[in-house]
Design a protein around this motif. Structure first.
Motif, mmCIF file in Angstrom:
data_model
loop_
_atom_site.group_PDB
_atom_site.id
_atom_site.type_symbol
_atom_site.label_atom_id
_atom_site.label_comp_id
_atom_site.label_asym_id
_atom_site.label_seq_id
_atom_site.Cartn_x
_atom_site.Cartn_y
_atom_site.Cartn_z
ATOM 1 N N ASP A 1 0.832 -1.205 0.000
ATOM 2 C CA ASP A 1 0.000 0.000 0.000
ATOM 3 C C ASP A 1 0.871 1.262 0.000
ATOM 4 N N LEU A 2 1.956 1.209 0.765
ATOM 5 C CA LEU A 2 2.866 2.355 0.839
ATOM 6 C C LEU A 2 3.592 2.556 -0.482
ATOM 7 N N GLY A 3 4.119 1.473 -1.035
ATOM 8 C CA GLY A 3 4.908 1.587 -2.264
ATOM 9 C C GLY A 3 4.091 2.029 -3.461
ATOM 10 N N ILE A 4 2.845 1.550 -3.556
ATOM 11 C CA ILE A 4 1.996 1.869 -4.704
ATOM 12 C C ILE A 4 1.715 3.366 -4.795
ATOM 13 N N GLY A 5 1.582 4.034 -3.668
ATOM 14 C CA GLY A 5 1.223 5.453 -3.688
ATOM 15 C C GLY A 5 2.387 6.407 -3.822
ATOM 16 N N LEU A 6 3.599 5.977 -3.485
ATOM 17 C CA LEU A 6 4.737 6.902 -3.468
ATOM 18 C C LEU A 6 5.144 7.361 -4.865
ATOM 19 N N VAL A 7 5.162 6.440 -5.828
ATOM 20 C CA VAL A 7 5.606 6.799 -7.183
ATOM 21 C C VAL A 7 4.685 7.831 -7.831
ATOM 22 N N PRO A 8 3.359 7.615 -7.857
ATOM 23 C CA PRO A 8 2.497 8.640 -8.449
ATOM 24 C C PRO A 8 2.533 9.964 -7.707
ATOM 25 N N LEU A 9 2.739 9.923 -6.381
ATOM 26 C CA LEU A 9 2.840 11.175 -5.619
ATOM 27 C C LEU A 9 4.061 11.973 -6.066
ATOM 28 N N GLU A 10 5.175 11.282 -6.257
ATOM 29 C CA GLU A 10 6.390 11.954 -6.718
ATOM 30 C C GLU A 10 6.185 12.526 -8.119
ATOM 31 N N ILE A 11 5.480 11.796 -8.977
ATOM 32 C CA ILE A 11 5.198 12.284 -10.335
ATOM 33 C C ILE A 11 4.377 13.569 -10.275
ATOM 34 N N GLN A 12 3.389 13.621 -9.380
ATOM 35 C CA GLN A 12 2.554 14.812 -9.256
ATOM 36 C C GLN A 12 3.357 16.002 -8.735
ATOM 37 N N VAL A 13 4.234 15.768 -7.788
ATOM 38 C CA VAL A 13 5.076 16.857 -7.269
ATOM 39 C C VAL A 13 5.981 17.391 -8.374
ATOM 40 N N ASN A 14 6.553 16.493 -9.169
ATOM 41 C CA ASN A 14 7.385 16.923 -10.299
ATOM 42 C C ASN A 14 6.572 17.722 -11.316
ATOM 43 N N GLU A 15 5.324 17.320 -11.533
ATOM 44 C CA GLU A 15 4.470 18.043 -12.483
ATOM 45 C C GLU A 15 4.150 19.440 -11.971
ATOM 46 N N LEU A 16 3.894 19.575 -10.682
ATOM 47 C CA LEU A 16 3.661 20.904 -10.114
ATOM 48 C C LEU A 16 4.899 21.773 -10.279
#
Length: 381
Positions: A327-342
Motif C-alpha cells: 500500500d505504501l509503495g503503490i502510492g509513493l511513485v504517483p505522488l512523486e510524479i505529481q510533485v514533479n508536475e507541479l
C-alpha cells in the motif's frame, strides 16, 4: 521542464493578454469564466473533504487527490488568461507581479522538500522489502543467516523512526534553537505564507477583471494542500498542519475553511504513540514493531529456534507487513510524479510571465527581480 510546445503556447497567450493595453476593454465572458473557476474549485474542495472522510486525511490516496486538485486549479488559472486583459502600465500597481514570483519561488522550494521527503519514505520501504525478502527465503531454505539479515533490516528501520522521534522530543523540550528537519522548516514557511497571503482588493481586482482572484484561489489552495502533504510525510509535529487565512467573499471560501477545520481536528486527535503521520507508513511501522519483537524472541546467538506453529504465526505477520508495504509503495511513485508536475507547471508559468514582462515597455525593476528568482529556482531544481 515541460515540452517546448506547452511553454510556447502559454508564452503566446501571455504575450497577447498581459501586454501593454492603454485602452483595454473588459471581456464580456470574464464574469462567467471566473464563476466557472470558483464553482469548479468549490466542487473539488468538497470532493476532497468527502474523500478524506472515507479514505483518511493523512492517507496516500488523499494526498494524491490533494495534489490533483492543485494541478487542476493551476491549469484552470492558465485557461482564464485568454479571457483577461491585464495591464503592466506604470499607472497601475503591479505589486502582484513581485508577490507571484516570490510565492511561486517558495512553492518550488516546497516541491524540492516534498521530493526529499518522499525519497526518505522510499528508503524506509527498501528496508522493509529487504526484510521481507530474507524472511520469505529463510522459511523456504531454513537458513538462519537470512533471519539475522532480516532482523538487521527491521532494526535499521526502527532506529530511523526513533531518530526522528528523538529529534522532535529534543525540539519540544529545548528552549534553545535546535536544527529542524527540512519538512519542519517547510511547514513553518507555508504557515507564514498562509498567514500573510492577501486577497486582491479594489483597483487591483477590477484591473485584472477577476484574474487575480483566480490566482489568489490557486495560491490559497496550493499553500494549504502542500502543507497537508508536508504534514503527512513528516513525523508527528509540535504544531498542527498549515492553515491559511481565507478571504470569505469567494464561492469556494466556505469549502476550504471547512476542509481546514476538519484536517486540524484529525491531526490534533492523532494518537500520541504514533511516530509516522502518513497512514500507510504508520501501518508499516506497527507491523515492523510486531515482527521485530517476534524475531528477537526466537533468535539466539544467530540461531533461529522456531516451531511449525510459530512459523505459521510468522507467515501471518509477514502477510500483514507485505500488504501494508505494498500500500505504501503503490502510492509513493504517483505522488512523486505529481510533485514533479507541479514543479514543471510553476517553472513554465514563471518563464512565460518573465518573457512577457521582458518584452513590455515597463519591465524595469520587475525584469531584474524575475531573472533573479528564476535563476534561484533553477539552481534548486
Amino acid at each position: 521542464m515541460r515540452n517546448q510546445g506547452g511553454f510556447s503556447s502559454i508564452r503566446a497567450v501571455l504575450h497577447r493578454h498581459f501586454s501593454f493595453h492603454r485602452h483595454g476593454n473588459v471581456h464580456p465572458c470574464q464574469s462567467s469564466a471566473l464563476q466557472e473557476f470558483e464553482t469548479r474549485l468549490t466542487e473539488r474542495l468538497e470532493e476532497l473533504k468527502l474523500s478524506g472522510e472515507s479514505k483518511g486525511f493523512l492517507s496516500l490516496d488523499l494526498l494524491l487527490h490533494a495534489m490533483s486538485v492543485i494541478l487542476a486549479t493551476h491549469s484552470n488559472v492558465e485557461r482564464l488568461i485568454p479571457e483577461s486583459q491585464l495591464s503592466l502600465s506604470q499607472q497601475v500597481d503591479n505589486s502582484w507581479v513581485d508577490e507571484y514570483f516570490d510565492d511561486s519561488a517558495k512553492l518550488l522550494d516546497v516541491c524540492n522538500v516534498l521530493k526529499e521527503g518522499i525519497t526518505e519514505v522510499e528508503n524506509y520501504q527498501m528496508l522493509v522489502q529487504l526484510a521481507l525478502h530474507n524472511l520469505e527465503s529463510s522459511i523456504e531454505s531454513g537458513n538462519d543467516g537470512r533471519y539475522v539479515r532480516a532482523k538487521n533490516a527491521l532494526t535499521e528501520f526502527e532506529e530511523a523512526m526513533k531518530k526522528k522521534e528523538a529529534m522532535l522530543e529534543k525540539e519540544a523540550e529545548s528552549n534553545q534553537d535546535v536544527p529542524k528537519s527540512k519538512l519542519e522548516k517547510c511547514s513553518s514557511m507555508l504557515r507564514t505564507m498562509g498567514e500573510k497571503l492577501l486577497s486582491p482588493k479594489g483597483p487591483e481586482a477590477v484591473k485584472a477583471n477577476g484574474f487575480l482572484n483566480a490566482v489568489y484561489g490557486f495560491k490559497v489552495t496550493a499553500i494549504f494542500l502542500c502543507g497537508l502533504v508536508v504534514t503527512a510525510l513528516a513525523c508527528k509535529q509540535r504544531r498542527s498542519s498549515t492553515t491559511v487565512l481565507v478571504a470569505k467573499q469567494y464561492k469556494w471560501s466556505e469549502a476550504l475553511i471547512s476542509l481546514q477545520l476538519r484536517v486540524k481536528e484529525v491531526t490534533d486527535e492523532m494518537e500520541n504513540g504514533s511516530i509516522a503521520q502518513l497512514e500507510e507508513l504508520h501501518n508499516v511501522d506497527a507491523s515492523v514493531r510486531g515482527l521485530h519483537e517476534f524475531l528477537n524472541g526466537h533468535l539466539t546467538d544467530n540461531n533461529f529456534l522456531i516451531t511449525q506453529e510459530e512459523i505459521a504465526e510468522m507467515k501471518v505477520m509477514l502477510e500483514e507487513l507485505r500488504k501494508h508495504s505494498s500500500d505504501l509503495g503503490i502510492g509513493l511513485v504517483p505522488l512523486e510524479i505529481q510533485v514533479n508536475e507541479l514543479f514543471r507547471m510553476l517553472i513554465s508559468s514563471r518563464l512565460a510571465l518573465l518573457d512577457t514582462i521582458s518584452n513590455s515597455k515597463t519591465c524595469g525593476p520587475y525584469l531584474m527581480l524575475s531573472y533573479e528568482n528564476v535563476y534561484r529556482s533553477s539552481v534548486h531544481a
